[in-house]
Design an enzyme around this catalytic site. Structure first.
Site, PDB file in Angstrom:
ATOM      1  N   ILE A  14       0.822  -1.203   0.000  1.00  0.00           N
ATOM      2  CA  ILE A  14       0.000   0.000   0.000  1.00  0.00           C
ATOM      3  C   ILE A  14       0.861   1.261   0.000  1.00  0.00           C
ATOM      4  O   ILE A  14       0.512   2.259  -0.621  1.00  0.00           O
ATOM      5  CB  ILE A  14      -0.978  -0.007   1.192  1.00  0.00           C
ATOM      6  CG1 ILE A  14      -2.052   1.060   1.002  1.00  0.00           C
ATOM      7  CG2 ILE A  14      -0.248   0.206   2.520  1.00  0.00           C
ATOM      8  CD1 ILE A  14      -3.035   0.767  -0.087  1.00  0.00           C
ATOM      9  N   LYS A  91      -5.822   3.059   7.530  1.00  0.00           N
ATOM     10  CA  LYS A  91      -6.949   2.369   8.148  1.00  0.00           C
ATOM     11  C   LYS A  91      -6.590   0.899   8.404  1.00  0.00           C
ATOM     12  O   LYS A  91      -5.789   0.317   7.666  1.00  0.00           O
ATOM     13  CB  LYS A  91      -8.197   2.509   7.278  1.00  0.00           C
ATOM     14  CG  LYS A  91      -8.070   1.846   5.889  1.00  0.00           C
ATOM     15  CD  LYS A  91      -8.462   0.401   5.925  1.00  0.00           C
ATOM     16  CE  LYS A  91      -8.171  -0.315   4.634  1.00  0.00           C
ATOM     17  NZ  LYS A  91      -8.379  -1.763   4.715  1.00  0.00           N
ATOM     18  N   ASP A 169     -10.894  -6.050   7.318  1.00  0.00           N
ATOM     19  CA  ASP A 169      -9.889  -5.136   6.763  1.00  0.00           C
ATOM     20  C   ASP A 169     -10.426  -4.472   5.498  1.00  0.00           C
ATOM     21  O   ASP A 169     -10.374  -3.242   5.384  1.00  0.00           O
ATOM     22  CB  ASP A 169      -8.580  -5.874   6.486  1.00  0.00           C
ATOM     23  CG  ASP A 169      -7.518  -4.950   5.916  1.00  0.00           C
ATOM     24  OD1 ASP A 169      -6.912  -4.191   6.692  1.00  0.00           O
ATOM     25  OD2 ASP A 169      -7.311  -4.967   4.681  1.00  0.00           O
TER      26      ASP A 169
END
Length: 308
Positions: A14, A91, A169
């Site tokens: 990510i 997050k 998730d």
């Protein structure tokens, strides 16, 4: 405005795919260092194995983006805030609600910005969906969020451990959109969590919510999907049907369909910069609270082992 010197902590997929391009593309930021237990392979960029090493021996930083697994994020954020450094939290914002609340207090004391980032809220269709729904009665809604964990999270053992969320998730992305676009608060009534016998976190969830007017919303999360993947939210209203597809990127209203490409991480960093300039924090834990509620109210069933 002075340039915000930022370091990225946790150099997984990510960070490489989303955070680095968004930072480089935003003139408010200058990427000055990366932090990772293993060398991230960026020879032109100062690299440190730990955040403490960066603070001890590295260049001056004004902000850090924490892209680590949530289980270790609190201690890193607390260290940064103790030095007055602004913190961007990927997050989910942490492993527990209590530790996120503690970080909010630290940020206030340190006069630093804490930003709990929900990237799906910056998808192209989310803001116009919120505006359209604000003027309508909500009759019902449903979420279908199905993907193949082996494609999206191969070999990521942390995601199956306590605090890793499992199927929540990705599911928390859907909840971050729903809490943003729906005009009424909603809460969990019942649900079932399906957990592989050899894992600590669920691989699927079927949930039912009610909003404060009595409108029902169902949520179908599953990490065992093969073939086409689904990231869809549908809302029935007195003015017709709203559909958000592809994780919020494609909005369909009774009058037509609109899509405007990928705006999520550039939007997140624009918001982070504006919060720093304004001296504010933004920590919305509503999506995280709903996930925590699932552990309190849902029936749990064991399903077949998951082997990577």
């Amino acid at each position: 405005m002075a340039t915000i010197r930022i370091a990225v902590v946790g150099m997984g997929k990510i960070a490489h795919d989303q955070h680095l391009p968004a930072i480089v593309g935003n003139a408010a930021f200058e990427l000055v260092a990366v932090v990772s237990p293993s060398d991230p392979g960026m020879p032109s960029m100062p690299y440190f194995a730990t955040l403490q090493a960066l603070f001890d021996d590295g260049p001056q930083v004004d902000a850090v983006a924490l892209c680590t697994p949530p289980q270790v994020r609190h201690d890193l954020a607390a260290l940064a805030l103790s030095r007055g450094v602004h913190v961007f939290l990927e997050k989910p914002p942490g492993a527990t609600l209590a530790e996120v609340a503690a970080l909010e207090e630290r940020a206030t004391t340190a006069n630093a910005t804490l930003f709990a980032a929900w990237h799906s809220r910056f998808a192209a269709g989310v803001a116009p969906a919120r505006a359209w729904l604000a003027e309508r009665r909500i009759d019902s809604a449903w979420i279908v969020w199905r993907e193949d964990v082996r494609v999206w999270h191969p070999g990521q053992a942390w995601i199956w451990e306590p605090g890793g969320l499992g199927v929540f998730d990705p599911g928390i992305n859907a909840l971050s959109i729903a809490t943003e676009i729906l005009p009424n608060a909603f809460f969990l009534k019942k649900g079932t969590l399906s957990t592989p016998a050899n894992r600590a976190a669920p691989i699927a969830a079927d949930l039912t919510f009610l909003d404060t007017t009595g409108a029902a919303m169902t949520m179908d999360l599953d990490w065992r999907q093969t073939g086409p993947q689904s990231w869809d939210i549908t809302v029935e209203t007195d003015g017709g049907t709203l559909r958000l597809a592809k994780g919020g990127a494609v909005l369909t209203l009774p009058e037509g369909t609109d899509t405007n490409g990928d705006e999520e991480y550039p939007g997140l960093y624009a918001r982070f910069a504006s919060l720093i300039v304004d001296g504010r924090s933004e920590v919305d834990t509503r999506p995280f609270r709903l996930v925590a509620d699932a552990s309190l109210r849902c029936t749990r069933i064991l399903v077949e082992n998951l082997d990577d």
